[in-house]
Design a protein around this motif. Structure first.
Motif, PDB file in Angstrom:
ATOM      1  N   LYS A 289     -12.490  23.425   5.690  1.00 49.63           N
ATOM      2  CA  LYS A 289     -11.169  23.026   5.200  1.00 49.63           C
ATOM      3  C   LYS A 289     -10.209  22.440   6.339  1.00 49.63           C
ATOM      4  O   LYS A 289      -9.672  21.291   6.078  1.00 49.63           O
ATOM      5  N   VAL A 290     -10.717  22.714   7.568  1.00 47.87           N
ATOM      6  CA  VAL A 290      -9.957  22.171   8.747  1.00 47.87           C
ATOM      7  C   VAL A 290     -10.612  20.652   9.068  1.00 47.87           C
ATOM      8  O   VAL A 290      -9.806  19.726   9.422  1.00 47.87           O
ATOM      9  N   ALA A 291     -11.763  20.590   8.707  1.00 44.99           N
ATOM     10  CA  ALA A 291     -12.568  19.422   8.895  1.00 44.99           C
ATOM     11  C   ALA A 291     -11.701  18.465   8.006  1.00 44.99           C
ATOM     12  O   ALA A 291     -11.396  17.142   8.164  1.00 44.99           O
ATOM     13  N   GLU A 292     -11.764  18.981   6.574  1.00 41.17           N
ATOM     14  CA  GLU A 292     -11.249  17.969   5.502  1.00 41.17           C
ATOM     15  C   GLU A 292      -9.654  17.764   5.862  1.00 41.17           C
ATOM     16  O   GLU A 292      -9.299  16.588   5.420  1.00 41.17           O
ATOM     17  N   LEU A 293      -8.996  18.699   6.277  1.00 38.87           N
ATOM     18  CA  LEU A 293      -7.665  18.335   6.907  1.00 38.87           C
ATOM     19  C   LEU A 293      -7.591  17.303   7.950  1.00 38.87           C
ATOM     20  O   LEU A 293      -6.906  16.406   7.725  1.00 38.87           O
ATOM     21  N   SER A 294      -8.520  17.314   8.782  1.00 43.72           N
ATOM     22  CA  SER A 294      -8.403  16.474   9.791  1.00 43.72           C
ATOM     23  C   SER A 294      -8.890  15.027   9.269  1.00 43.72           C
ATOM     24  O   SER A 294      -8.434  13.912   9.497  1.00 43.72           O
ATOM     25  N   ASP A 295      -9.782  14.782   8.514  1.00 46.16           N
ATOM     26  CA  ASP A 295     -10.350  13.625   7.853  1.00 46.16           C
ATOM     27  C   ASP A 295      -8.925  13.241   7.073  1.00 46.16           C
ATOM     28  O   ASP A 295      -9.035  11.819   7.022  1.00 46.16           O
ATOM     29  N   ALA A 296      -8.287  13.853   6.284  1.00 43.23           N
ATOM     30  CA  ALA A 296      -7.363  13.602   5.581  1.00 43.23           C
ATOM     31  C   ALA A 296      -6.348  12.992   6.235  1.00 43.23           C
ATOM     32  O   ALA A 296      -5.710  11.988   5.949  1.00 43.23           O
ATOM     33  N   ALA A 297      -5.897  13.593   7.517  1.00 44.84           N
ATOM     34  CA  ALA A 297      -4.896  13.118   8.436  1.00 44.84           C
ATOM     35  C   ALA A 297      -5.161  11.728   8.932  1.00 44.84           C
ATOM     36  O   ALA A 297      -4.272  10.926   9.109  1.00 44.84           O
ATOM     37  N   LYS A 298      -6.608  11.611   9.398  1.00 43.75           N
ATOM     38  CA  LYS A 298      -6.817  10.253   9.856  1.00 43.75           C
ATOM     39  C   LYS A 298      -6.684   9.158   8.921  1.00 43.75           C
ATOM     40  O   LYS A 298      -6.272   8.032   9.279  1.00 43.75           O
ATOM     41  N   ARG A 299      -7.104   9.326   7.635  1.00 38.31           N
ATOM     42  CA  ARG A 299      -6.949   8.420   6.615  1.00 38.31           C
ATOM     43  C   ARG A 299      -5.685   8.212   6.347  1.00 38.31           C
ATOM     44  O   ARG A 299      -5.162   7.007   6.100  1.00 38.31           O
ATOM     45  N   ARG A 300      -4.664   9.351   6.262  1.00 39.86           N
ATOM     46  CA  ARG A 300      -3.402   8.897   5.982  1.00 39.86           C
ATOM     47  C   ARG A 300      -2.624   8.131   7.257  1.00 39.86           C
ATOM     48  O   ARG A 300      -1.954   7.373   7.031  1.00 39.86           O
TER      49      ARG A 300
ATOM     50  N   LEU B 136       0.832  -0.947   0.100  1.00 45.66           N
ATOM     51  CA  LEU B 136       0.080   0.182  -0.070  1.00 45.66           C
ATOM     52  C   LEU B 136       0.753   1.348   0.044  1.00 45.66           C
ATOM     53  O   LEU B 136       0.457   2.467   0.329  1.00 45.66           O
ATOM     54  N   GLY B 137       2.086   1.114  -0.593  1.00 42.82           N
ATOM     55  CA  GLY B 137       2.881   2.231  -0.550  1.00 42.82           C
ATOM     56  C   GLY B 137       2.474   3.196  -1.166  1.00 42.82           C
ATOM     57  O   GLY B 137       2.505   4.713  -0.937  1.00 42.82           O
ATOM     58  N   PRO B 138       1.843   2.997  -2.443  1.00 40.86           N
ATOM     59  CA  PRO B 138       1.362   4.131  -3.421  1.00 40.86           C
ATOM     60  C   PRO B 138       0.086   4.787  -2.743  1.00 40.86           C
ATOM     61  O   PRO B 138      -0.234   5.974  -2.849  1.00 40.86           O
ATOM     62  N   VAL B 139      -0.794   4.054  -2.026  1.00 38.17           N
ATOM     63  CA  VAL B 139      -2.080   4.443  -1.590  1.00 38.17           C
ATOM     64  C   VAL B 139      -1.399   5.489  -0.291  1.00 38.17           C
ATOM     65  O   VAL B 139      -1.948   6.496  -0.045  1.00 38.17           O
ATOM     66  N   LEU B 140      -0.407   5.098   0.708  1.00 45.22           N
ATOM     67  CA  LEU B 140       0.139   6.032   1.573  1.00 45.22           C
ATOM     68  C   LEU B 140       0.714   7.310   0.849  1.00 45.22           C
ATOM     69  O   LEU B 140       0.155   8.539   1.491  1.00 45.22           O
ATOM     70  N   ARG B 141       1.292   7.194  -0.387  1.00 46.35           N
ATOM     71  CA  ARG B 141       1.763   8.538  -0.801  1.00 46.35           C
ATOM     72  C   ARG B 141       0.706   9.699  -1.189  1.00 46.35           C
ATOM     73  O   ARG B 141       0.726  10.685  -1.110  1.00 46.35           O
ATOM     74  N   ALA B 142      -0.361   8.537  -1.906  1.00 44.62           N
ATOM     75  CA  ALA B 142      -1.462   9.463  -2.312  1.00 44.62           C
ATOM     76  C   ALA B 142      -2.099  10.161  -1.085  1.00 44.62           C
ATOM     77  O   ALA B 142      -2.664  11.267  -1.111  1.00 44.62           O
ATOM     78  N   ARG B 143      -2.262   9.521   0.047  1.00 47.76           N
ATOM     79  CA  ARG B 143      -3.002  10.127   1.177  1.00 47.76           C
ATOM     80  C   ARG B 143      -2.165  11.278   1.827  1.00 47.76           C
ATOM     81  O   ARG B 143      -2.502  12.359   2.266  1.00 47.76           O
ATOM     82  N   LYS B 144      -0.790  11.247   1.768  1.00 42.93           N
ATOM     83  CA  LYS B 144      -0.078  12.512   2.358  1.00 42.93           C
ATOM     84  C   LYS B 144      -0.261  13.450   1.225  1.00 42.93           C
ATOM     85  O   LYS B 144      -0.040  14.730   1.798  1.00 42.93           O
TER      86      LYS B 144
ATOM     87  N   ALA C   6      -4.126   5.976   9.177  1.00 43.38           N
ATOM     88  CA  ALA C   6      -4.527   4.575   9.066  1.00 43.38           C
ATOM     89  C   ALA C   6      -3.755   3.921   8.203  1.00 43.38           C
ATOM     90  O   ALA C   6      -3.328   2.768   8.513  1.00 43.38           O
ATOM     91  N   VAL C   7      -3.503   4.263   7.030  1.00 44.17           N
ATOM     92  CA  VAL C   7      -2.476   3.521   6.096  1.00 44.17           C
ATOM     93  C   VAL C   7      -0.973   3.593   6.736  1.00 44.17           C
ATOM     94  O   VAL C   7      -0.376   2.518   6.405  1.00 44.17           O
ATOM     95  N   GLU C   8      -0.666   4.448   7.494  1.00 46.04           N
ATOM     96  CA  GLU C   8       0.783   4.795   7.858  1.00 46.04           C
ATOM     97  C   GLU C   8       0.911   3.688   9.071  1.00 46.04           C
ATOM     98  O   GLU C   8       1.984   3.167   9.521  1.00 46.04           O
ATOM     99  N   MET C   9      -0.067   3.429   9.991  1.00 50.53           N
ATOM    100  CA  MET C   9       0.000   2.490  10.933  1.00 50.53           C
ATOM    101  C   MET C   9       0.110   0.925  10.345  1.00 50.53           C
ATOM    102  O   MET C   9       0.889   0.458  10.694  1.00 50.53           O
ATOM    103  N   MET C  10      -0.566   0.885   9.244  1.00 46.49           N
ATOM    104  CA  MET C  10      -0.259  -0.223   8.330  1.00 46.49           C
ATOM    105  C   MET C  10       0.985  -0.513   7.901  1.00 46.49           C
ATOM    106  O   MET C  10       1.758  -1.582   8.077  1.00 46.49           O
ATOM    107  N   SER C  11       1.679   0.484   7.416  1.00 48.36           N
ATOM    108  CA  SER C  11       3.018   0.577   7.027  1.00 48.36           C
ATOM    109  C   SER C  11       4.004   0.185   8.079  1.00 48.36           C
ATOM    110  O   SER C  11       4.939  -0.464   7.993  1.00 48.36           O
ATOM    111  N   GLU C  12       3.658   0.898   9.345  1.00 50.99           N
ATOM    112  CA  GLU C  12       4.586   0.567  10.398  1.00 50.99           C
ATOM    113  C   GLU C  12       4.415  -0.700  10.809  1.00 50.99           C
ATOM    114  O   GLU C  12       5.527  -1.284  11.319  1.00 50.99           O
ATOM    115  N   ARG C  13       3.313  -1.527  10.817  1.00 51.68           N
ATOM    116  CA  ARG C  13       3.122  -2.615  11.300  1.00 51.68           C
ATOM    117  C   ARG C  13       3.960  -3.436  10.399  1.00 51.68           C
ATOM    118  O   ARG C  13       4.426  -4.692  10.751  1.00 51.68           O
TER     119      ARG C  13
END
Length: 213
Positions: A91-102, A7-15, A104-111
């Motif tokens: 925009k702040v709400a969108e940023l918070s949502d984007a951070a959560k989605r990023r 999911l590396g490409p997905v993580l880069r897209a979320r970032k 989530a994938v980042e935690m999978m990358s760490e695991r």
């Protein structure tokens, strides 16, 4: 084990999405500041435009129209502030949502990275264990004790510690040298030869036939 995080490409897209949302928040906050500055200028303009108390009717009407225009501009500026603040909250709400989605994938990358590290540690430990077993078997084949590296006979099998083997080798060499360098007593040798010759002569006399009478 697959070392590459799928999911590396997905993580880069979320970032990238999070960065874009952060940029939108920064832009919205800048628009709030600009609207506030505009409202402040319009308020000052309105305060400086006093209602006419004298003059022609046309001048008084023109002055009142100008004041109404300034008041409307001030109202519009305050509305811009309200709209900008509302947009910023979105925009702040969108940023918070984007951070959560990023995240989530980042935690999978760490695991996944943790699994790779654990796998590498197990492989390294397995290699070390195999090397230890191989070394122990090799030492056993040579008659070595894996802990002290000692053998029963230092001279014949090369056992003992390195210092013991060196000391035993030096003692053996000195003993050989002492044996080879011992002086020979020539007097004892000459006497032994003479005695041997006497014994041979006596044996010959006894072996000769006697003359007939």
């Amino acid at each position: 084990m697959n070392r590459l995080f799928r999911l590396g490409p997905v993580l880069r897209a979320r970032k990238a999405q999070e960065d874009a949302a952060r940029g939108a928040v920064i832009q919205s906050r800048q628009e709030i500041r600009e609207a506030q500055q505009l409202a402040k200028r319009r308020a000052l303009d309105l305060a400086g435009a006093d209602a006419p108390t004298e003059g022609t009717a046309r001048a008084m009407v023109a002055s009142m129209v100008a004041r109404q225009s300034l008041a409307q501009s001030l109202t519009n500026a305050h509305r811009m502030i309200t709209d900008a603040e509302e947009l910023t909250r979105e925009k702040v709400a969108e940023l918070s949502d984007a951070a959560k989605r990023r995240r989530a994938v980042e935690m999978m990358s760490e695991r996944h990275a943790e699994l790779v590290r654990n796998h590498d540690l197990k492989v390294d430990q397995s290699n070390l264990d195999e090397l230890a077993v191989t070394t122990k078997a090799r030492n056993a084949a040579r008659g070595l004790d894996g802990q002290s590296e000692e053998r029963a006979n230092p001279l014949r099998t090369g056992a003992g510690t390195a210092a013991d083997r060196d000391a035993a080798s030096r003692d053996a060499a000195l003993a050989v040298h002492a044996t080879r360098s011992r002086p020979i007593d020539l007097t004892d040798a000459a006497q032994a030869i003479a005695a041997r010759r006497g014994d041979l002569a006596e044996a010959v006399r006894h072996a000769e036939p006697s003359d007939p009478a």
